[in-house]
Design an enzyme around this catalytic site. Sequence first.
Site, PDB file in Angstrom:
ATOM      1  N   SER A 186       8.048  27.253 -51.025  1.00 45.77           N
ATOM      2  CA  SER A 186       7.556  26.172 -50.183  1.00 45.77           C
ATOM      3  C   SER A 186       8.609  25.513 -49.310  1.00 45.77           C
ATOM      4  CB  SER A 186       6.887  25.104 -51.059  1.00 45.77           C
ATOM      5  OG  SER A 186       7.810  24.561 -51.984  1.00 45.77           O
ATOM      6  N   HIS A 214       1.149  28.683 -51.264  1.00 47.68           N
ATOM      7  CA  HIS A 214       1.400  28.792 -49.822  1.00 47.68           C
ATOM      8  C   HIS A 214       1.132  30.188 -49.278  1.00 47.68           C
ATOM      9  CE1 HIS A 214       3.155  24.804 -49.014  1.00 47.68           C
ATOM     10  NE2 HIS A 214       3.571  24.858 -50.270  1.00 47.68           N
ATOM     11  N   LYS A 246      -4.012  22.941 -49.038  1.00 48.95           N
ATOM     12  CA  LYS A 246      -3.269  23.743 -48.067  1.00 48.95           C
ATOM     13  C   LYS A 246      -4.183  24.521 -47.114  1.00 48.95           C
ATOM     14  CE  LYS A 246       0.774  23.592 -50.964  1.00 48.95           C
ATOM     15  NZ  LYS A 246       0.225  22.723 -52.043  1.00 48.95           N
TER      16      LYS A 246
END
Length: 400
Positions: A186, A214, A246
């Site tokens: 990240s 992610h 996300k």
Amino acid sequence: MTTLAPTTLQGRLSSELGRLRDAGLYIRPRVLEAPQRARTRVAGREVVNLASNNYLGFADHPFLKERAERYLREWGAGAGAVRTIAGTLSIHEDFESQLAEFKHTGSALVLQSGFTTNQGVLGSLLQEGDLVVSDELNHASIIDGLRLAKATKRVFKHKDMQDLRRVLAENPTDGLRLVVTDGVFSMDGDIAPLDQIVAIAREYGAVTYVDDAHGSGVLGEQGRGTVHHFGFQHAEDVIQIGTLSKAWGVVGGYAAGPHDLRDLLINRARPFLFSTGHPPAVVGALSAAIELVQADPSFMERLWDNTRYFKAELQRLGFDTFGSETPITPVIFGEAEAAFEASRQLLERGVFAVGLGFPTVPRGLARIRNIVTAEHTRDDLDAALAAYQQVGRDMGVIGG
């Protein structure tokens, strides 16, 4: 006899906050005054938003909002109980089946967040006598999840396959062996070499555990994630966990893997057992997000077109993007004070991008972490690049 006065609550609060301020680590979150979009409003100013994880632009997408509204009206405002008592609605299980099909796994289970998913899965799987080997740059939720586990914990150097093999060889056990890694890291935006990690793990009879917070919605066919990107989606010895925030624009976490993994978590994962199920509106929005990314390939196409353009232009200007391979694009400023000052100056020029320093990132590698999204236009990115160029020159980070 001397009686010691106990520490007061106000004394503890004041001393801890003072330490944070003295160390330059005190956080005062910026407040968005408009929806989470590629352009939003901060401190009364419209800004290009490079600070969010809203990769596909789904957080304020009309398709998700319409589905959320419909589920709210049909199913109510809340689940009303923990999932194991009376809080499992049919829409919860429908979405979990949809997610497992999307991930190409035997099952999937949704938990309250990605953070609690790591706690729940690691705590349920690992026992005394087991071995868990973790990449040194894994996310804080993995670190905290492992603190709760009774297994032997070892760390290998970041993406160093020789060191991974060494740690596995030096720690034999007849218990479960687990190799844990982020799919996409990240802070640096690099991708774990899962092809090598899985191969080495198999040499030592270990299971591979991938936190794809992610990578899900960003890598792999139709955004199926890092595990799919490397072709391990059907592997029985690979566990996927991740977030439903996300790229998916909402909230929650998931664990995807063999069918029995879901059953074990339902019975053993403490965050699942002791937290109320997701509200219907959240479930509806998530279901719509999975449908939308499969129906329209342009979201991922725009995401990667924007990513390539922004990285290339930053590098052309002379900025160090630290070898990032994904939409997470760090710009290195060195010391925390410089990164924070650059962030302040960028905001004055209409760009919202947050500075990060130690202990979030190593000393000397303070940076601004930028995330481009599918929703950004070329005009948005050019405006951000012009601001970066001016700030970089003024601060002496790039040449004039």
